[in-house]
Design a protein around this motif. Structure first.
Motif, mmCIF file in Angstrom:
data_model
loop_
_atom_site.group_PDB
_atom_site.id
_atom_site.type_symbol
_atom_site.label_atom_id
_atom_site.label_comp_id
_atom_site.label_asym_id
_atom_site.label_seq_id
_atom_site.Cartn_x
_atom_site.Cartn_y
_atom_site.Cartn_z
ATOM 1 N N UNK A 49 4.444 9.988 -14.959
ATOM 2 C CA UNK A 49 2.998 10.472 -16.161
ATOM 3 C C UNK A 49 2.147 9.965 -14.971
ATOM 4 N N UNK A 50 2.026 8.419 -14.366
ATOM 5 C CA UNK A 50 0.922 7.581 -13.704
ATOM 6 C C UNK A 50 0.101 8.560 -13.066
ATOM 7 N N UNK A 51 1.226 9.568 -12.028
ATOM 8 C CA UNK A 51 0.518 10.696 -11.027
ATOM 9 C C UNK A 51 0.566 11.117 -11.587
ATOM 10 N N UNK A 52 0.960 11.987 -12.383
ATOM 11 C CA UNK A 52 0.596 12.803 -13.388
ATOM 12 C C UNK A 52 -1.064 13.085 -14.161
ATOM 13 N N UNK A 53 -1.174 11.827 -14.289
ATOM 14 C CA UNK A 53 -2.653 10.912 -15.239
ATOM 15 C C UNK A 53 -4.184 11.154 -13.841
ATOM 16 N N UNK A 54 -3.395 10.375 -12.885
ATOM 17 C CA UNK A 54 -4.377 10.172 -11.617
ATOM 18 C C UNK A 54 -4.666 11.703 -10.925
ATOM 19 N N UNK A 55 -3.678 12.661 -10.847
ATOM 20 C CA UNK A 55 -4.102 14.448 -10.694
ATOM 21 C C UNK A 55 -5.148 14.769 -11.636
ATOM 22 N N UNK A 61 -5.997 6.223 -18.558
ATOM 23 C CA UNK A 61 -4.980 6.127 -19.005
ATOM 24 C C UNK A 61 -3.970 6.097 -17.655
ATOM 25 N N UNK A 62 -4.640 6.655 -16.300
ATOM 26 C CA UNK A 62 -3.578 6.565 -15.282
ATOM 27 C C UNK A 62 -3.711 4.344 -15.242
ATOM 28 N N UNK A 66 -0.209 2.785 -14.474
ATOM 29 C CA UNK A 66 0.209 2.146 -13.446
ATOM 30 C C UNK A 66 0.334 0.373 -13.425
ATOM 31 N N UNK A 67 -0.307 -1.056 -14.620
ATOM 32 C CA UNK A 67 0.219 -2.254 -14.629
ATOM 33 C C UNK A 67 1.042 -2.003 -15.901
ATOM 34 N N UNK A 68 1.613 -1.331 -16.448
ATOM 35 C CA UNK A 68 3.222 -0.993 -17.103
ATOM 36 C C UNK A 68 3.510 -0.994 -16.491
ATOM 37 N N UNK A 69 3.513 -0.087 -14.954
ATOM 38 C CA UNK A 69 4.863 0.311 -14.669
ATOM 39 C C UNK A 69 4.799 -1.151 -13.300
ATOM 40 N N UNK A 70 3.973 -1.540 -12.701
ATOM 41 C CA UNK A 70 3.890 -2.694 -12.020
ATOM 42 C C UNK A 70 4.609 -4.127 -12.591
ATOM 43 N N UNK A 81 -0.679 0.424 -4.337
ATOM 44 C CA UNK A 81 -1.787 1.500 -3.990
ATOM 45 C C UNK A 81 -2.108 2.652 -4.821
ATOM 46 N N UNK A 82 -1.561 2.903 -5.919
ATOM 47 C CA UNK A 82 -2.039 4.546 -6.442
ATOM 48 C C UNK A 82 -3.135 3.551 -7.382
ATOM 49 N N UNK A 83 -2.298 2.311 -8.048
ATOM 50 C CA UNK A 83 -3.870 1.343 -8.877
ATOM 51 C C UNK A 83 -5.471 1.443 -8.365
ATOM 52 N N UNK A 84 -5.044 0.954 -7.182
ATOM 53 C CA UNK A 84 -5.944 1.071 -6.317
ATOM 54 C C UNK A 84 -6.485 2.677 -6.480
ATOM 55 N N UNK A 85 -5.944 3.464 -5.858
ATOM 56 C CA UNK A 85 -6.346 4.435 -5.889
ATOM 57 C C UNK A 85 -7.840 5.190 -7.275
ATOM 58 N N UNK A 86 -7.173 4.788 -8.274
ATOM 59 C CA UNK A 86 -7.716 4.913 -9.759
ATOM 60 C C UNK A 86 -8.454 4.142 -10.000
ATOM 61 N N UNK A 87 -8.723 2.883 -9.252
ATOM 62 C CA UNK A 87 -9.492 1.796 -9.566
ATOM 63 C C UNK A 87 -10.979 2.391 -9.416
#
Length: 386
Positions: A49-55, A61-62, A66-70, A81-87
Motif C-alpha cells: 500500500x505504501x509503494x502504491x501511494x508513493x507511485x 499517506x505514503x 512507511x512510518x507504520x511499517x518501520x 529508503x522509500x520513506x526518504x524518497x517520500x520525504x
C-alpha cells in the motif's frame, strides 16, 4: 551493390548503434518496489500500500504508511529508503537525508541508497548557497565527496568546496580582523589559495615582542636617566660615656633554702593557721583528727658563684645594699608569693640566713631566695644587717 552481404551487415550495425544512442543509459528506480522476504501478511500488505501511494504521489499517506511499517520492521533498509524518497518528494530535505543515512547504515554498499542520499545532499547545498549559509553547505559537500567513488566526481566536488571557501575568505577580508583570519585558518587549513595568505596576515597583525619583552611602541622612547648617587660624608662615631659602676648586691650566705614544690594540697576542713606565728602546743582534742598534710619541700644549696652572676645580671633599679637576717627561733621562715599571710608558700629560709631586700610593703620585705626567684617575708622575723 546495395544487395551485397557486406552492405547488409554494415547497415544492421549502424542501425543498432543509432538505436542504442537514442535510448541512453538505463534509469535506476529510486525506490524499492519489491518487499523484503519473510514478512508477515499484515506488514506485506502495508508495504504494498505504501509503494502504491508513493507511485501515485500521495506523499502524506505514503509517509504515514512507511512510518507504520518501520515501527514493526526497524531493520528494513528498503523501508527507510522509500520513506526518504517520500520525504524528499514533499520537500522535507533534512528528514529525508536522515532516512537515507539510516538506510545506508543498514546496507552500506547499495548504490541506489547512495545515489538518493547524494541527490538530497546536493539539493540541500543549493538551498544553503542561496541563503549564504556557506559553512553548512561545505559540510554537506564533504559528505557528498565521501559518497563519490569515481575520481572525476571527487575532483568536481572538491572544486566546488574550494569555491565556497573562497567566498568565505572574501567575507573574512572584508572584516579584516585577526580573529576572523585565525578562525578561517582553523576551519580550512588546506585551502590552496587563501590559507597561506591568511597565515601571513595573522603574523603581520599579531604584536611583535622586542628582545627585552617591551611593547613595540615603547622601544623608541628614551629610558630614564639613572638616578645620581650622593656621597654622604663619613660621620665620626661618638662612643657613649661609660656608666657609673652600680654597687653589687651583698652575697647571700651559703645556707640551704627550702623550696616548696608547687603541688596542690588537699583542702582540710579547719581554719588556716598563720604561718608566721609559732603556736604553742595545744591540748590534744577529744577526737582524733586527720594529720595535716605538709607541702613537699626540696632543699637547694645556694651557690656563691651563682649569686655573683645574679648580682651582675640584676638591673640597677632593683639594686639595694640592704640585707636582713632571719631571726626565727626554731623553725624556718616561709617565703610567700604575695605580701599576704594567706598567700601561696614558695620556699622556706632557715634561721640566721642573710638575704638581700629589694622592696618593702608595710610589714613585708621582698627578697630573692634563689636566682631570679623572689618572694615576700615578714619583717617581724627579720633583723637589718648593717
Amino acid at each position: 551493390m546495395f544487395h551485397s552481404p557486406k552492405f547488409l551487415v554494415l547497415s544492421i550495425v549502424l542501425l543498432l548503434g543509432i538505436g542504442g544512442c537514442a535510448s541512453g543509459p538505463e534509469t535506476i528506480n529510486p525506490y524499492f518496489e519489491m518487499p523484503p522476504e519473510h514478512l508477515v501478511k499484515s506488514d506485506l500488505e502495508l508495504y504494498n500500500r505504501a509503494v502504491t501511494q508513493l507511485k501515485n504521489n500521495q506523499l502524506e499517506n505514503s509517509i504515514e504508511l512507511w512510518q507504520r511499517f518501520l515501527k514493526n520492521n526497524p531493520r528494513s533498509f528498503r523501508g527507510y529508503n522509500n520513506l526518504g524518497m517520500a520525504l524528499y518528494s514533499s520537500d522535507q530535505l533534512l528528514p529525508s537525508i536522515q532516512a537515507f543515512e539510516t538506510a545506508l547504515a543498514l546496507e552500506p554498499f547499495d548504490l541506489k541508497i547512495k545515489g538518493n542520499l547524494k541527490r538530497a545532499l546536493l539539493f540541500q547545498v543549493t538551498i544553503q548557497e542561496e541563503n549564504k549559509d556557506l559553512e553548512k553547505a561545505i559540510e554537506h559537500l564533504e559528505r557528498v565527496k565521501k559518497l563519490t567513488d569515481d575520481a572525476p566526481g571527487k575532483e568536481k566536488v572538491a572544486l566546488r568546496i574550494e569555491t565556497l571557501q573562497d567566498r568565505i575568505y572574501e567575507q573574512v577580508k572584508s572584516a579584516n580582523t585577526l580573529e576572523a583570519y585565525e578562525e578561517f585558518v582553523q576551519k580550512y587549513p588546506d585551502n590552496p589559495k587563501n590559507s597561506d595568505e591568511a597565515r601571513r596576515l595573522i603574523a603581520e597583525m599579531k604584536p611583535k615582542e622586542s628582545p627585552l619583552g617591551e611593547i613595540p611602541e615603547m622601544q623608541n622612547e628614551m629610558l630614564p636617566e639613572p638616578a645620581q648617587t650622593t656621597i654622604v660624608p663619613k660621620q665620626e662615631v661618638v662612643l657613649p660615656e661609660p656608666m657609673e659602676k652600680v654597687p653589687s648586691l651583698p652575697p647571700v650566705l651559703k645556707e640551704s633554702i627550702e623550696i616548696v614544690a608547687e603541688t596542690e594540697q588537699p583542702e582540710v576542713a579547719e581554719e588556716v593557721e598563720d604561718p608566721l606565728v609559732e603556736e604553742a602546743p595545744a591540748e590534744p582534742p577529744a577526737e582524733k583528727l586527720p594529720a595535716k598534710l605538709e607541702p613537699t619541700v626540696e632543699k637547694v644549696a645556694v651557690d656563691p658563684e651563682m649569686e655573683m652572676k645574679r648580682e651582675k645580671a640584676a638591673p640597677p633599679v632593683q639594686a639595694t645594699t640592704m640585707r636582713v637576717r632571719i631571726t626565727t627561733k626554731k623553725t624556718s621562715l616561709r617565703v610567700r608569693a604575695e605580701p599576704d599571710a594567706r598567700s601561696k608558700v614558695l620556699a622556706q629560709i632557715p634561721k640566721n640566713s642573710v638575704v638581700p631586700v629589694f622592696q618593702e610593703s608595710k610589714d613585708w620585705y621582698q627578697i630573692e631566695y634563689q636566682t631570679d626567684k623572689k618572694g615576700w617575708i615578714s619583717k617581724k622575723y627579720t633583723q637589718v644587717v648593717k
